[in-house]
Design a protein around this motif. Structure first.
Motif, PDB file in Angstrom:
ATOM      1  N   ALA A  16       0.771  -1.402  -0.098  1.00  0.00           N
ATOM      2  CA  ALA A  16       0.090  -0.105   0.089  1.00  0.00           C
ATOM      3  C   ALA A  16       0.794   1.218   0.099  1.00  0.00           C
ATOM      4  O   ALA A  16       0.616   2.440  -0.723  1.00  0.00           O
ATOM      5  N   VAL A  17       1.908   1.286   0.843  1.00  0.00           N
ATOM      6  CA  VAL A  17       2.758   2.433   0.701  1.00  0.00           C
ATOM      7  C   VAL A  17       3.437   2.628  -0.372  1.00  0.00           C
ATOM      8  O   VAL A  17       3.478   3.733  -1.103  1.00  0.00           O
ATOM      9  N   ILE A  18       4.000   1.594  -1.351  1.00  0.00           N
ATOM     10  CA  ILE A  18       4.555   1.590  -2.421  1.00  0.00           C
ATOM     11  C   ILE A  18       3.651   2.107  -3.599  1.00  0.00           C
ATOM     12  O   ILE A  18       3.890   3.240  -4.391  1.00  0.00           O
ATOM     13  N   MET A  19       2.323   1.702  -3.511  1.00  0.00           N
ATOM     14  CA  MET A  19       1.335   2.131  -4.476  1.00  0.00           C
ATOM     15  C   MET A  19       1.170   3.432  -4.232  1.00  0.00           C
ATOM     16  O   MET A  19       0.593   4.119  -5.142  1.00  0.00           O
ATOM     17  N   SER A  20       1.093   3.969  -2.988  1.00  0.00           N
ATOM     18  CA  SER A  20       0.613   5.315  -2.866  1.00  0.00           C
ATOM     19  C   SER A  20       1.745   6.281  -3.183  1.00  0.00           C
ATOM     20  O   SER A  20       1.426   7.505  -3.584  1.00  0.00           O
ATOM     21  N   VAL A  21       3.086   5.975  -3.261  1.00  0.00           N
ATOM     22  CA  VAL A  21       4.025   6.826  -3.933  1.00  0.00           C
ATOM     23  C   VAL A  21       3.811   6.939  -5.251  1.00  0.00           C
ATOM     24  O   VAL A  21       3.693   7.911  -5.753  1.00  0.00           O
ATOM     25  N   PHE A  22       3.411   5.957  -6.005  1.00  0.00           N
ATOM     26  CA  PHE A  22       3.341   5.747  -7.377  1.00  0.00           C
ATOM     27  C   PHE A  22       1.864   6.653  -8.108  1.00  0.00           C
ATOM     28  O   PHE A  22       1.833   7.320  -8.781  1.00  0.00           O
ATOM     29  N   ARG A  23       0.998   6.444  -6.878  1.00  0.00           N
ATOM     30  CA  ARG A  23      -0.307   7.157  -7.240  1.00  0.00           C
ATOM     31  C   ARG A  23      -0.626   8.506  -6.485  1.00  0.00           C
ATOM     32  O   ARG A  23      -1.821   8.873  -6.369  1.00  0.00           O
ATOM     33  N   SER A  24       0.377   8.932  -5.689  1.00  0.00           N
ATOM     34  CA  SER A  24       0.161  10.075  -4.740  1.00  0.00           C
ATOM     35  C   SER A  24      -0.155  11.340  -5.667  1.00  0.00           C
ATOM     36  O   SER A  24      -1.306  11.889  -5.004  1.00  0.00           O
ATOM     37  N   GLY A  25       0.235  11.647  -6.751  1.00  0.00           N
ATOM     38  CA  GLY A  25      -0.324  12.702  -7.253  1.00  0.00           C
ATOM     39  C   GLY A  25      -1.742  13.039  -7.835  1.00  0.00           C
ATOM     40  O   GLY A  25      -2.621  13.732  -7.658  1.00  0.00           O
ATOM     41  N   GLU A  26      -2.130  11.712  -8.330  1.00  0.00           N
ATOM     42  CA  GLU A  26      -3.622  11.595  -8.881  1.00  0.00           C
ATOM     43  C   GLU A  26      -4.508  11.768  -7.529  1.00  0.00           C
ATOM     44  O   GLU A  26      -5.476  12.171  -7.504  1.00  0.00           O
ATOM     45  N   THR A  27      -4.081  10.715  -6.573  1.00  0.00           N
ATOM     46  CA  THR A  27      -4.982  10.579  -5.415  1.00  0.00           C
ATOM     47  C   THR A  27      -5.072  12.089  -4.531  1.00  0.00           C
ATOM     48  O   THR A  27      -6.059  12.343  -4.119  1.00  0.00           O
ATOM     49  N   LEU A  28      -3.968  12.804  -4.496  1.00  0.00           N
ATOM     50  CA  LEU A  28      -3.904  13.960  -3.663  1.00  0.00           C
ATOM     51  C   LEU A  28      -4.831  15.011  -4.703  1.00  0.00           C
ATOM     52  O   LEU A  28      -5.390  15.948  -4.078  1.00  0.00           O
ATOM     53  N   ALA A  29      -4.561  15.004  -6.058  1.00  0.00           N
ATOM     54  CA  ALA A  29      -5.281  15.826  -6.696  1.00  0.00           C
ATOM     55  C   ALA A  29      -6.940  15.771  -6.844  1.00  0.00           C
ATOM     56  O   ALA A  29      -7.679  16.543  -6.626  1.00  0.00           O
ATOM     57  N   ALA A  30      -7.348  14.504  -6.587  1.00  0.00           N
ATOM     58  CA  ALA A  30      -8.437  14.004  -6.577  1.00  0.00           C
ATOM     59  C   ALA A  30      -8.949  14.480  -5.123  1.00  0.00           C
ATOM     60  O   ALA A  30     -10.232  15.136  -4.871  1.00  0.00           O
ATOM     61  N   LEU A  31      -8.408  14.585  -4.014  1.00  0.00           N
ATOM     62  CA  LEU A  31      -8.805  15.039  -2.691  1.00  0.00           C
ATOM     63  C   LEU A  31      -8.886  16.480  -2.624  1.00  0.00           C
ATOM     64  O   LEU A  31      -9.980  17.054  -2.169  1.00  0.00           O
TER      65      LEU A  31
END
Length: 175
Positions: A16-31
């Motif tokens: 989950a931590v590794i995937m959150s690094v790769f998807r962090s920009g998209e996730t933070l933008a959506a938030l």
């Protein structure tokens, strides 16, 4: 917790931590799209979001262990909350680099997140360790005092709520 349980939980959290690094920009933008409207991002919303991403799951973990019945379900729920806090922290700090220039001001988001992390550290430091080293729910004695095993969770929860109040006062008074 058995050795297999530790391995499975560790593997899930690391993934989950590794995937959150790769998807962090998209996730933070959506938030941030949920908080921001048009070209403005309210400072109070950003500060609360920053705190909620990290502090909320840690506060929830403490509440789960205090109010749930003892057992594996409470342990796994608490570990999931702690994992959410770590993933949230990773998303905020890894996703900021990809979003510079897109949103006007990230300072309240950073202040909220940093306050939540500092509250976790402070609460864990001032509370000391539990009297017994167990994941089981603390039992209340007949004297109606909180057991020493609940004190770390209570201290972290109180520090998280104080950090939220301090961040919201900072944003409303100085921003």
């Amino acid at each position: 917790m058995s050795a297999a349980g530790v391995i499975v939980v560790s593997a899930v959290l690391i993934t989950a931590v590794i995937m959150s690094v790769f998807r962090s920009g998209e996730t933070l933008a959506a938030l941030l799209d949920l908080v921001c409207t048009g070209s403005t991002c309210p400072a109070v919303g950003l500060a609360f979001t920053g705190w909620a991403i990290v502090g909320g799951p840690f506060l929830l973990a403490g509440l789960i262990i205090l109010i749930s019945t003892s057992g594996a379900t409470a342990r796994y729920a608490m570990l999931a909350c702690v994992g959410l806090g770590v993933v949230g922290f990773t998303i905020v700090y890894a996703g900021i680099d990809t979003l510079h220039g897109t949103y006007p001001d990230f300072v309240p988001l950073h202040v909220g997140t940093t306050a939540a992390v500092l509250a976790l550290i402070l609460g864990a430091t001032i509370s000391g360790g539990p009297a017994h080293h167990s994941w089981e729910r603390p039992r209340y004695s007949s004297s109606a005092r909180l057991p020493s095993a609940a004190m770390p969770l209570l201290a972290v929860g109180v520090c998280e709520l104080l950090a939220l109040a301090a961040v919201l006062v900072w944003v409303t008074a100085f921003r």
